[in-house]
Design a protein around this motif. Structure first.
Motif, PDB file in Angstrom:
ATOM      1  N   GLY A  47      -7.476  10.560  -2.189  1.00 50.06           N
ATOM      2  CA  GLY A  47      -6.785   9.276  -1.843  1.00 50.06           C
ATOM      3  C   GLY A  47      -5.567   9.952  -1.013  1.00 50.06           C
ATOM      4  N   PRO A  48      -5.332   9.962   0.103  1.00 48.23           N
ATOM      5  CA  PRO A  48      -4.385   9.991   1.409  1.00 48.23           C
ATOM      6  C   PRO A  48      -2.890   8.958   1.373  1.00 48.23           C
ATOM      7  N   ARG A  49      -1.647   9.386   1.151  1.00 50.50           N
ATOM      8  CA  ARG A  49      -0.160   9.348   0.848  1.00 50.50           C
ATOM      9  C   ARG A  49      -0.198   8.406   2.584  1.00 50.50           C
ATOM     10  N   SER A  70      -4.819  -0.266   0.941  1.00 49.11           N
ATOM     11  CA  SER A  70      -3.789  -0.241   0.031  1.00 49.11           C
ATOM     12  C   SER A  70      -4.141  -1.457  -1.787  1.00 49.11           C
ATOM     13  N   GLU A  71      -5.792  -1.340  -1.717  1.00 51.71           N
ATOM     14  CA  GLU A  71      -6.261  -1.331  -2.992  1.00 51.71           C
ATOM     15  C   GLU A  71      -6.966  -0.384  -3.252  1.00 51.71           C
ATOM     16  N   ARG A  72      -7.702   0.405  -2.711  1.00 54.53           N
ATOM     17  CA  ARG A  72      -7.927   1.401  -2.604  1.00 54.53           C
ATOM     18  C   ARG A  72      -6.516   2.722  -2.820  1.00 54.53           C
ATOM     19  N   TYR A  73      -5.654   2.851  -2.475  1.00 59.39           N
ATOM     20  CA  TYR A  73      -4.721   3.943  -2.736  1.00 59.39           C
ATOM     21  C   TYR A  73      -3.883   3.111  -2.546  1.00 59.39           C
ATOM     22  N   PRO A  74      -3.576   2.565  -4.162  1.00 58.11           N
ATOM     23  CA  PRO A  74      -1.574   1.961  -4.559  1.00 58.11           C
ATOM     24  C   PRO A  74      -0.829   2.635  -4.298  1.00 58.11           C
ATOM     25  N   GLY A  75       0.578   2.163  -3.219  1.00 55.93           N
ATOM     26  CA  GLY A  75       1.258   2.752  -2.630  1.00 55.93           C
ATOM     27  C   GLY A  75       1.318   4.008  -2.345  1.00 55.93           C
ATOM     28  N   ILE A  76       0.421   3.860  -0.832  1.00 57.34           N
ATOM     29  CA  ILE A  76      -0.372   4.150   0.604  1.00 57.34           C
ATOM     30  C   ILE A  76       1.150   3.918   1.231  1.00 57.34           C
ATOM     31  N   GLY A  77       1.782   4.715   2.447  1.00 51.23           N
ATOM     32  CA  GLY A  77       2.590   4.155   3.603  1.00 51.23           C
ATOM     33  C   GLY A  77       1.170   4.500   4.301  1.00 51.23           C
ATOM     34  N   PHE A  78       2.508   3.509   5.914  1.00 52.18           N
ATOM     35  CA  PHE A  78       1.557   2.875   7.316  1.00 52.18           C
ATOM     36  C   PHE A  78       2.075   3.358   7.759  1.00 52.18           C
TER      37      PHE A  78
END
Length: 461
Positions: A47-49, A70-78
């Motif tokens: 799960g990447p951050r 976003s759906e797979r890893y809630p909170g991830i930064g882009f």
């Protein structure tokens, strides 16, 4: 857990980030995005951050990846890796982006942005803070990667020279406060943005090829051939092909591709050895190749000495894997200078006896001048039945074998009117298939697999 994910079509940028981030980085080549975000993200482990998207990803591809991540890893930064352009506001409004980073940003700028964005994600409650065990595990992975790098130092790319560009500031979402003591996920730019697209550097030991397309008369299909050769070669070497319109008085490649170039051959020939300035004057086509357009007015042809055209072709050959040159009909000075640089000569004629005899005379003159390229390809265009002449008769008149027979096709006219290369406008057209044969004579790897054909082609099927 892998801290960072990169989805990109730029091998150069991938190498830079691998060198900078080591085992903390996971990479998904942009080719997977061709088949949709789900196909690309099936390659992701853990799960990447923070996800870095680009360079060379379109708006639609980036938006789809952000939605799926976003759906797979809630909170991830882009972080979107691209230059600051006039349409940046549309990108920010259309999707959740926390920062925009120039692909030419320095290592220190990139690391600083990643650290600040990670801190902001934790402070805003989107992500939990990393444990010491996770940090130690990352350190150990980096140490192992360093050992392998020492054993095989040639694996790592050389560090890019210069510090060009910075991150572009993107405001946090409305209602969210920035963490105290930080300037938010991005910083203000300090320099003018570089050109929008990265030209991959020429690797050591890779020989550049100059493909000159010539015809004894006008109306033979020379320009159409040059355009489609460029598009086909760019499928295998994206952003490593440049098409030069050296028909200095009446070149119409820009019109055939529906381009509105700001600069032309008259501007580019005066640049000299300034590679950065030259890149800024090129026009990029959506099919991953660059164009040097003919001058907008015939009078400007006087500003392009034949010797300067030769200098330009040699300079471009140090920057691009393939330099494709469309020439003036006949054997004028500019055409002869181009042929002096050619590794491949593509000679185009049609089924009429005057054109075939003119090509024979052209070959005889080139032999006398010792200007026949080492690789010669003869294309017989507009082939059709009931014309009173057969391809074997054409070969006899020319005095050389026919390498590619291209049937007459209304598809070529339709593609030109649409501003799209024929091989991408209708992949099943007989003329398009024949032209692909010509592409493969120059680059055998140019097989039209699904992931190589441009999205326009797939939409047309």
């Amino acid at each position: 857990m892998t801290s960072y994910l990169l989805v990109s079509r730029s091998a150069e940028y991938e190498s830079r980030l691998r060198r900078l981030l080591g085992a903390r980085l996971q990479v998904v080549p942009g080719e997977y995005v061709t088949f949709g975000p789900d196909a690309a993200l099936r390659q992701v482990d853990g799960g990447p951050r923070i996800a870095l998207l680009g360079p060379l990803l379109s708006y639609e591809e980036t938006k789809a990846l952000i939605a799926e991540l976003s759906e797979r890893y809630p909170g991830i930064g882009f972080i979107v890796v691209r230059e600051q352009r006039s349409d940046l506001e549309d990108w920010v409004d259309g999707m959740e982006i926390h920062a925009v980073l120039s692909p030419e940003a320095s290592d220190s700028t990139t690391e600083s942005l990643l650290e600040r964005l990670d801190e902001w994600l934790v402070t805003s409650g989107r992500l939990r803070e990393r444990t010491q065990a996770e940090i130690d595990a990352e350190t150990r992975r980096d140490e192992i990667a360093d050992v392998f790098a020492m054993l095989a130092p040639g694996v790592r790319a050389e560090e890019s020279a210069g510090d060009v560009g910075d991150a572009v500031r993107v405001e946090p979402e409305q209602g969210e406060d920035e963490a105290e003591g930080t300037a938010g996920p991005g910083v203000e730019p300090e320099t003018e943005p570089e050109p929008d697209w990265v030209i991959p550097p020429m690797g050591r030991g890779i020989r550049s090829e100059v493909v000159v397309v010539a015809a004894p008369k006008g109306g033979q299909g020379k320009t159409t051939t040059a355009i489609n050769l460029s598009a086909g070669l760019a499928e295998v070497h994206p952003n490593s092909v440049v098409l030069v319109d050296a028909d200095v008085q009446f070149g119409d490649i820009a019109n055939a591709l529906d381009l509105r170039p700001q600069y032309s051959l008259a501007d580019v020939v005066g640049v000299g050895d300034d590679e950065v300035a030259m890149k800024a004057l090129l026009t990029r086509h959506d099919d991953d190749f660059f164009v040097v357009a003919a001058p907008p007015s015939p009078e400007l042809a006087d500003e392009i000495p034949p010797s300067e055209l030769g200098v330009l072709i040699r300079r471009l050959a140090t920057m691009f894997r393939y330099v494709v040159v469309d020439t003036t009909p006949g054997l004028g000075e500019h055409t002869l200078v181009a042929l002096e640089q050619a590794t491949d000569g593509v000679f185009v004629t049609n089924m009429t006896v005057p054109s075939l005899r003119a090509l024979r005379k052209e070959f005889e003159l080139l032999v006398d001048l010792d200007l026949v390229p080492s690789n010669r390809h003869v294309i017989l265009n507009f082939v059709e039945k009931n014309t009173g002449i057969l391809p074997k008769d054409a070969a006899r008149i020319i005095g050389a074998p026919i390498d590619v027979e291209v049937p007459r096709s209304i598809g070529a006219v339709l593609a030109s009117n649409a501003g799209v290369p024929l091989i991408h406008n209708d992949v099943r057209d007989p003329a398009a298939k024949a032209i692909r044969t010509a592409v493969q004579r120059i680059e055998p790897a140019a097989v039209p697999t699904r992931k190589r054909i441009h999205r326009k082609a797939r939409a047309a099927q």
